[in-house]
Design an enzyme around this catalytic site. Structure first.
Site, PDB file in Angstrom:
ATOM      1  N   LEU A  17       0.788  -1.318   0.120  1.00 33.62           N
ATOM      2  CA  LEU A  17      -0.064  -0.127  -0.188  1.00 33.62           C
ATOM      3  C   LEU A  17       0.821   1.132   0.001  1.00 33.62           C
ATOM      4  O   LEU A  17       0.500   2.168  -0.619  1.00 33.62           O
ATOM      5  CB  LEU A  17      -0.922   0.057   1.199  1.00 33.62           C
ATOM      6  CG  LEU A  17      -1.803  -1.218   1.262  1.00 33.62           C
ATOM      7  CD1 LEU A  17      -2.636  -0.894   2.570  1.00 33.62           C
ATOM      8  CD2 LEU A  17      -2.817  -1.321   0.006  1.00 33.62           C
ATOM      9  N   ASP A  36      10.801   3.733   5.124  1.00 34.31           N
ATOM     10  CA  ASP A  36      10.987   2.513   5.658  1.00 34.31           C
ATOM     11  C   ASP A  36      11.990   1.864   6.151  1.00 34.31           C
ATOM     12  O   ASP A  36      13.218   2.472   6.137  1.00 34.31           O
ATOM     13  CB  ASP A  36      10.701   1.701   4.242  1.00 34.31           C
ATOM     14  CG  ASP A  36       9.929   0.532   4.111  1.00 34.31           C
ATOM     15  OD1 ASP A  36       8.947   0.182   3.840  1.00 34.31           O
ATOM     16  OD2 ASP A  36      10.438  -0.530   4.841  1.00 34.31           O
ATOM     17  N   ASP A  56      12.852   3.810  11.048  1.00 36.23           N
ATOM     18  CA  ASP A  56      12.055   2.990  12.096  1.00 36.23           C
ATOM     19  C   ASP A  56      11.189   3.904  12.849  1.00 36.23           C
ATOM     20  O   ASP A  56      11.327   4.449  13.770  1.00 36.23           O
ATOM     21  CB  ASP A  56      12.907   2.419  13.154  1.00 36.23           C
ATOM     22  CG  ASP A  56      12.253   1.496  14.249  1.00 36.23           C
ATOM     23  OD1 ASP A  56      11.042   1.295  14.136  1.00 36.23           O
ATOM     24  OD2 ASP A  56      12.773   0.752  14.931  1.00 36.23           O
ATOM     25  N   VAL A  57       9.876   3.677  12.577  1.00 26.78           N
ATOM     26  CA  VAL A  57       8.512   4.528  12.763  1.00 26.78           C
ATOM     27  C   VAL A  57       8.463   4.483  14.610  1.00 26.78           C
ATOM     28  O   VAL A  57       7.945   5.143  15.421  1.00 26.78           O
ATOM     29  CB  VAL A  57       7.375   4.377  12.109  1.00 26.78           C
ATOM     30  CG1 VAL A  57       7.402   4.879  10.548  1.00 26.78           C
ATOM     31  CG2 VAL A  57       6.883   2.940  12.348  1.00 26.78           C
ATOM     32  N   CYS A  83       1.602   4.176   6.297  1.00 30.75           N
ATOM     33  CA  CYS A  83       1.302   2.664   5.964  1.00 30.75           C
ATOM     34  C   CYS A  83       2.090   1.643   6.626  1.00 30.75           C
ATOM     35  O   CYS A  83       2.146   0.358   6.188  1.00 30.75           O
ATOM     36  CB  CYS A  83       1.473   2.708   4.339  1.00 30.75           C
ATOM     37  SG  CYS A  83       0.138   3.666   3.413  1.00 30.75           S
ATOM     38  N   SER A 145      -7.448  -0.869   9.662  1.00 32.55           N
ATOM     39  CA  SER A 145      -7.763  -2.210   9.148  1.00 32.55           C
ATOM     40  C   SER A 145      -9.196  -2.631   9.430  1.00 32.55           C
ATOM     41  O   SER A 145      -9.675  -2.381  10.579  1.00 32.55           O
ATOM     42  CB  SER A 145      -6.686  -3.044   9.527  1.00 32.55           C
ATOM     43  OG  SER A 145      -6.919  -4.407   9.070  1.00 32.55           O
ATOM     44  N   TYR A 158      -2.496  -7.091  16.425  1.00 33.95           N
ATOM     45  CA  TYR A 158      -2.595  -6.418  15.338  1.00 33.95           C
ATOM     46  C   TYR A 158      -3.935  -5.836  15.087  1.00 33.95           C
ATOM     47  O   TYR A 158      -4.285  -4.564  14.911  1.00 33.95           O
ATOM     48  CB  TYR A 158      -2.704  -7.425  13.814  1.00 33.95           C
ATOM     49  CG  TYR A 158      -2.759  -6.711  12.625  1.00 33.95           C
ATOM     50  CD1 TYR A 158      -1.759  -5.883  11.957  1.00 33.95           C
ATOM     51  CD2 TYR A 158      -4.057  -6.790  11.870  1.00 33.95           C
ATOM     52  CE1 TYR A 158      -2.030  -5.275  10.854  1.00 33.95           C
ATOM     53  CE2 TYR A 158      -4.177  -5.967  10.777  1.00 33.95           C
ATOM     54  CZ  TYR A 158      -3.157  -5.266  10.344  1.00 33.95           C
ATOM     55  OH  TYR A 158      -3.389  -4.783   9.033  1.00 33.95           O
ATOM     56  N   LYS A 162      -4.709  -1.586  15.414  1.00 33.27           N
ATOM     57  CA  LYS A 162      -5.562  -0.840  14.410  1.00 33.27           C
ATOM     58  C   LYS A 162      -6.537  -0.391  15.102  1.00 33.27           C
ATOM     59  O   LYS A 162      -7.399   0.741  14.431  1.00 33.27           O
ATOM     60  CB  LYS A 162      -5.871  -1.924  13.359  1.00 33.27           C
ATOM     61  CG  LYS A 162      -4.807  -2.262  12.350  1.00 33.27           C
ATOM     62  CD  LYS A 162      -4.033  -1.231  11.678  1.00 33.27           C
ATOM     63  CE  LYS A 162      -2.862  -1.646  11.060  1.00 33.27           C
ATOM     64  NZ  LYS A 162      -2.212  -0.482  10.360  1.00 33.27           N
ATOM     65  N   PHE A 191      -6.389  -6.905   1.285  1.00 35.25           N
ATOM     66  CA  PHE A 191      -5.603  -6.413   0.156  1.00 35.25           C
ATOM     67  C   PHE A 191      -4.566  -7.323  -0.418  1.00 35.25           C
ATOM     68  O   PHE A 191      -4.096  -8.070   0.374  1.00 35.25           O
ATOM     69  CB  PHE A 191      -5.182  -5.063   0.397  1.00 35.25           C
ATOM     70  CG  PHE A 191      -6.283  -4.073  -0.221  1.00 35.25           C
ATOM     71  CD1 PHE A 191      -5.936  -3.184  -1.084  1.00 35.25           C
ATOM     72  CD2 PHE A 191      -7.325  -3.869   0.644  1.00 35.25           C
ATOM     73  CE1 PHE A 191      -6.819  -2.227  -1.559  1.00 35.25           C
ATOM     74  CE2 PHE A 191      -8.429  -2.787   0.188  1.00 35.25           C
ATOM     75  CZ  PHE A 191      -7.963  -1.975  -0.700  1.00 35.25           C
TER      76      PHE A 191
END
Length: 248
Positions: A17, A36, A56-57, A83, A145, A158, A162, A191
């Site tokens: 994405l 990224d 690294d977010v 994303c 998500s 996860y 989200k 997706f």
């Protein structure tokens, strides 16, 4: 917001994405910078026409340095699209073993805290922008998500992360409204991506069976097209937009 001559940051830009979003924003006239963790994959995916930083977010210092570098290079940040994400599949209990706390922490660190790290530092940069005629200074779009409301087996971390992305949408939009910054979230269903590629066939087939029309996985370009529209549509704010082909 018109995309011509705007500066956009996209996280998770090396694939899926994020990569499609980089390409769509660039095609619409924006100057795009991809973030990224995988620097080599990032450079290979984006090529020489789109700038990139290894980020690294989950590490706030890494985000802060990289956002500052974008401002130094291009003078501003107008758009931020989050994303970046990890799946971390694991059952709460499996064969007598607990869900590892370090895996839980990592999924939340990347998907939720990492998103908020980028939101905060991008928003700070946006406050320095000269407002457009409408008063708008920036747009932030986060990726949620469908798993936030209908997570599958093994998706506890996860889904929780989200759901947190969805939960922050309205309060952050309210916080930033006075600065002329819009905040939205996009909630994709199933997706075609690296994440879905690792999903058991039985699970993906079951999800596709619940879709309406067209009964297939979403394509990254369709997600990216929605992001472009949300940036351009000035009346879209403080909401979560599902793109899931009616999956329930």
């Amino acid at each position: 917001m018109k995309l011509e001559n705007k500066v956009a940051i996209v996280t998770g830009a090396a694939s899926g994405l994020g990569l499609a979003t980089c390409k769509a924003l660039a095609a619409a006239g924006a100057t795009v910078v991809g973030f990224d963790l995988d620097a080599d994959k990032l450079r290979e995916a984006l090529g020489p026409s789109i700038s990139s930083f290894a980020v690294d977010v989950a590490d706030e210092a890494s985000v802060q340095r990289s956002v500052a570098a974008v401002v130094c290079m291009h003078g501003r940040v107008n758009i931020a699209v989050n994303c970046a994400g990890v799946l971390g599949p694991c059952k709460t209990l499996s064969k007598g073993q607990l869900f590892p706390s370090e895996l839980w922490d990592r999924v939340l660190a990347v998907n939720l805290t990492g998103t908020f790290n980028v939101v905060r530092h991008a928003a700070l940069a946006m406050t320095n922008n000269e407002p457009e005629d409408t008063g708008e200074r920036g747009v932030i779009i986060n990726t949620a998500s469908g798993a936030a409301k209908g997570g599958q087996m093994g998706q506890a971390a996860y889904s929780a992360s989200k759901a947190g992305v969805i939960g922050m949408t309205i309060p952050v939009a309210r916080d930033l409204a006075e600065h002329g910054i819009r905040v939205l979230a996009v909630s994709p269903g199933l997706f075609e991506s690296g994440m879905s590629a690792g999903m058991p066939q039985k699970v993906s087939d079951g999800l596709i069976e619940k879709m309406l029309f067209p009964r297939r996985m979403g394509r990254a370009q369709e997600f990216a097209a929605l992001v472009v529209h949300l940036v351009q549509n000035a009346y879209m704010n403080a909401t979560v937009v599902d793109i899931d082909c009616g999956t329930r």
